[in-house]
Design a protein around this motif. Structure first.
Motif, PDB file in Angstrom:
ATOM      1  N   GLU A 164       0.781  -1.097   0.087  1.00  0.00           N
ATOM      2  CA  GLU A 164       0.087  -0.037   0.144  1.00  0.00           C
ATOM      3  C   GLU A 164       0.956   1.313  -0.042  1.00  0.00           C
ATOM      4  O   GLU A 164       0.544   2.289  -0.826  1.00  0.00           O
ATOM      5  CB  GLU A 164      -0.899  -0.146   1.260  1.00  0.00           C
ATOM      6  N   ARG A 170      -4.357  -5.183 -11.268  1.00  0.00           N
ATOM      7  CA  ARG A 170      -3.456  -4.431 -10.267  1.00  0.00           C
ATOM      8  C   ARG A 170      -2.244  -4.414 -10.648  1.00  0.00           C
ATOM      9  O   ARG A 170      -1.547  -3.216 -10.521  1.00  0.00           O
ATOM     10  CB  ARG A 170      -4.089  -4.800  -8.659  1.00  0.00           C
ATOM     11  N   ASP A 190     -14.611  -0.222  -3.550  1.00  0.00           N
ATOM     12  CA  ASP A 190     -13.560   0.512  -2.844  1.00  0.00           C
ATOM     13  C   ASP A 190     -13.533   1.894  -3.436  1.00  0.00           C
ATOM     14  O   ASP A 190     -12.614   2.406  -4.150  1.00  0.00           O
ATOM     15  CB  ASP A 190     -12.289  -0.201  -2.951  1.00  0.00           C
ATOM     16  N   GLN A 225     -11.463   0.654 -11.585  1.00  0.00           N
ATOM     17  CA  GLN A 225     -11.292  -0.680 -11.265  1.00  0.00           C
ATOM     18  C   GLN A 225     -11.734  -0.835  -9.691  1.00  0.00           C
ATOM     19  O   GLN A 225     -12.506  -1.637  -9.296  1.00  0.00           O
ATOM     20  CB  GLN A 225     -10.249  -1.309 -11.628  1.00  0.00           C
ATOM     21  N   ALA A 226     -11.123   0.369  -8.966  1.00  0.00           N
ATOM     22  CA  ALA A 226     -11.325   0.314  -7.469  1.00  0.00           C
ATOM     23  C   ALA A 226     -13.019   0.598  -7.318  1.00  0.00           C
ATOM     24  O   ALA A 226     -13.449  -0.215  -6.382  1.00  0.00           O
ATOM     25  CB  ALA A 226     -10.593   1.233  -6.957  1.00  0.00           C
ATOM     26  N   ARG A 260      -7.371   3.018 -13.072  1.00  0.00           N
ATOM     27  CA  ARG A 260      -7.049   2.242 -11.738  1.00  0.00           C
ATOM     28  C   ARG A 260      -8.309   2.807 -10.783  1.00  0.00           C
ATOM     29  O   ARG A 260      -8.636   2.055 -10.183  1.00  0.00           O
ATOM     30  CB  ARG A 260      -5.844   2.699 -11.041  1.00  0.00           C
ATOM     31  N   TYR A 287      -7.025   7.607  -6.523  1.00  0.00           N
ATOM     32  CA  TYR A 287      -6.610   7.530  -7.891  1.00  0.00           C
ATOM     33  C   TYR A 287      -6.954   8.395  -8.869  1.00  0.00           C
ATOM     34  O   TYR A 287      -6.032   9.145  -9.622  1.00  0.00           O
ATOM     35  CB  TYR A 287      -6.713   5.983  -8.417  1.00  0.00           C
ATOM     36  N   HIS A 327      -8.771  -9.426 -11.560  1.00  0.00           N
ATOM     37  CA  HIS A 327      -8.570  -8.138 -10.822  1.00  0.00           C
ATOM     38  C   HIS A 327      -7.118  -8.063 -10.262  1.00  0.00           C
ATOM     39  O   HIS A 327      -6.474  -6.973 -10.223  1.00  0.00           O
ATOM     40  CB  HIS A 327      -9.468  -7.838  -9.843  1.00  0.00           C
ATOM     41  N   THR A 337     -10.437   4.320  -2.444  1.00  0.00           N
ATOM     42  CA  THR A 337      -9.192   4.151  -3.322  1.00  0.00           C
ATOM     43  C   THR A 337      -9.259   4.792  -4.756  1.00  0.00           C
ATOM     44  O   THR A 337      -8.652   5.074  -5.282  1.00  0.00           O
ATOM     45  CB  THR A 337      -8.901   2.580  -3.331  1.00  0.00           C
ATOM     46  N   GLY A 338     -10.763   4.385  -5.175  1.00  0.00           N
ATOM     47  CA  GLY A 338     -11.285   5.031  -6.651  1.00  0.00           C
ATOM     48  C   GLY A 338     -10.997   6.459  -6.486  1.00  0.00           C
ATOM     49  O   GLY A 338     -10.425   7.221  -7.126  1.00  0.00           O
TER      50      GLY A 338
END
Length: 463
Positions: free
Chosen positions: A67, A242, A277, A271-272, A268, A284, A238, A280-281
């Protein structure tokens, strides 16, 4: 009297190999051992000991390192492949190293680092060539972080040095594969072909390359990685997506390619958000917008739309609507001639669809959004036959929104049109959207049109 510095030898044991990876990614992110330690709540000396294989790393710490270093989960993946913890693997420095890597064998791509031996912040050294090409133990010869992409036995003979025509071939492959991905979806032959191309491009990163060609090489690898990550994402691979996105982002940064970086962070973010998530999205999307003054108006619109989708999925209606407004303002200033070639897909139809998807999430959560259906309809009408998957996404969401809004007969008409195209794609995302539509149709099973749509979806995609 100071002790002599300890060289890193990734060929000595699995723990040494893992430590070399930690150092590699720390240097990619240009962090000192102390700075990395602060991010993961351990001392700088602990990081140094892990890098030099003097202490093991547990899985929780590996995840924290992933992370902090934005590796896409590579370190935890590698640790699990070694048997959950590095200290459980063979780590006796007195044991002979495993057989040498065969000529042309690939380890981990040398992203953002030279292949020469260099001195680190603690005074120790790492031999880049050993790190990139040798595993040290037979068990790791085919289980590096990109082992699912890099299989030496399948590689054709490589050139001795990187040539301009090699870079042009990578760029051409990225263009062709992106077109296939848009047209057929990311699964099946598209993903298989994309992975083979990325193995080749990854190999070129380890070859001698002139200073004038190096930025172009990394930029082409970043673009190809972006395409492969998109195919993985569409196929629901997935973890692979990543890792490949992390690889592509690092290559884009090495090439100082802000435009590629923006596009990769947009992927990215999406996808998050798809995986639920939203935080996180959003992160990004905001990372992609750093130095947004360097981006084109179209790229800003793309990233504000990604931000809107993260906020909408999180239920923050006002912030999502504000982000949609920012995306609209940016897109109104778009000048297609200023955009890089890979942004040609983001036209008025794509913008309508992407913002419509954000508003769709708000509408499905109970917020009134009259323009969601209008935008999705505009996207369906505007997408050309070069982008059937994008048209499917918008048409399926329009059918779902119509079904949820209480007009199952009209929703069934739209749904059948979407299903006609879904059957021709290899897209797990499209299949998931269709399954959601089938569940909503089931709530109207007393209406013949809705029941027929549900049955056809069930038969077509084997729900």
């Amino acid at each position: 009297m100071p002790q002599p510095s300890k060289d890193l030898d990734p060929t000595r044991s699995p723990r040494d190999w893992f430590g070399a990876h930690v150092r590699h990614w720390r240097q990619v992110r240009r962090l000192s051992q102390q700075a990395l330690g602060l991010r993961v709540h351990v001392s700088g000396s602990t990081i140094a000991k892990i890098e030099k294989a003097e202490r093991p790393c547990d899985l929780d710490l590996a995840r924290s390192l992933d992370e902090a270093l934005d590796t896409g989960g590579i370190l935890a993946w590698l640790l699990r492949s070694m048997g959950a913890d590095a200290d459980e693997a063979l780590d006796d420095a007195d044991k002979p190293a495993g057989p040498p890597a065969p000529p042309g064998a690939l380890g981990f791509p040398g992203v953002m680092l030279s292949t020469a031996e260099s001195t680190t912040d603690d005074g120790s050294h790492v031999n880049r060539r050993a790190f990139l090409s040798a595993t040290g133990v037979t068990a790791l010869l085919t289980s590096g972080p990109f082992s699912h992409l890099i299989k030496p036995s399948e590689l054709s003979a490589l050139p001795t040095v990187v040539r301009r025509e090699d870079i042009e071939q990578i760029e051409a492959a990225a263009t062709v594969l992106a077109g296939w991905d848009h047209h057929y979806g990311g699964g099946g032959i598209v993903r298989t072909a994309a992975e083979a191309q990325l193995r080749w491009a990854s190999a070129l990163l380890e070859l001698p390359c002139g200073d004038t060609l190096r930025p172009g090489l990394f930029a082409s690898a970043a673009r190809l990685g972006m395409v492969v990550g998109a195919a993985d994402f569409d196929a629901h691979a997935h973890e692979d997506a990543r890792r490949v996105y992390a690889f592509a982002a690092a290559c884009a940064e090495e090439a100082a390619q802000w435009h590629l970086r923006a596009k990769i962070y947009s992927y990215r973010a999406r996808q998050a958000v798809w995986l639920g998530d939203c935080d996180t999205g959003l992160t990004y999307a905001e990372l992609g917008l750093i130095h947004e003054n360097r981006l084109t108006a179209t790229e800003r619109a793309m990233l504000y739309t990604a931000k809107a989708r993260a906020l909408a999925r999180a239920g923050d209606a006002q912030s999502a609507l504000r982000a949609v407004g920012q995306a609209d303002e940016a897109f109104a200033q778009s000048q297609p001639g200023e955009d890089p070639p890979w942004m040609s897909y983001y036209d008025a139809a794509q913008h309508a669809g992407d913002t419509g998807h954000a508003l769709y999430d708000l509408a499905m959560a109970g917020y009134q959004s009259a323009s969601a259906a209008d935008r999705l309809r505009a996207a369906v009408e505007g997408h050309t036959d070069a982008y059937p998957r994008s048209r499917v996404f918008s048409r399926t969401k329009l059918a779902t929104l119509t079904m949820a809004g209480g007009d199952p007969t009209q929703a069934a008409v739209i749904g059948h049109q979407a299903l006609d195209e879904v059957a021709k794609l290899h897209s797990q995302r499209a299949v998931d959207d269709m399954r959601h539509l089938a569940r909503l149709a089931s709530t109207h099973r007393a209406i013949p049109e809705a029941a027929a749509l549900r049955d056809r979806i069930k038969e077509t995609i084997k729900t």
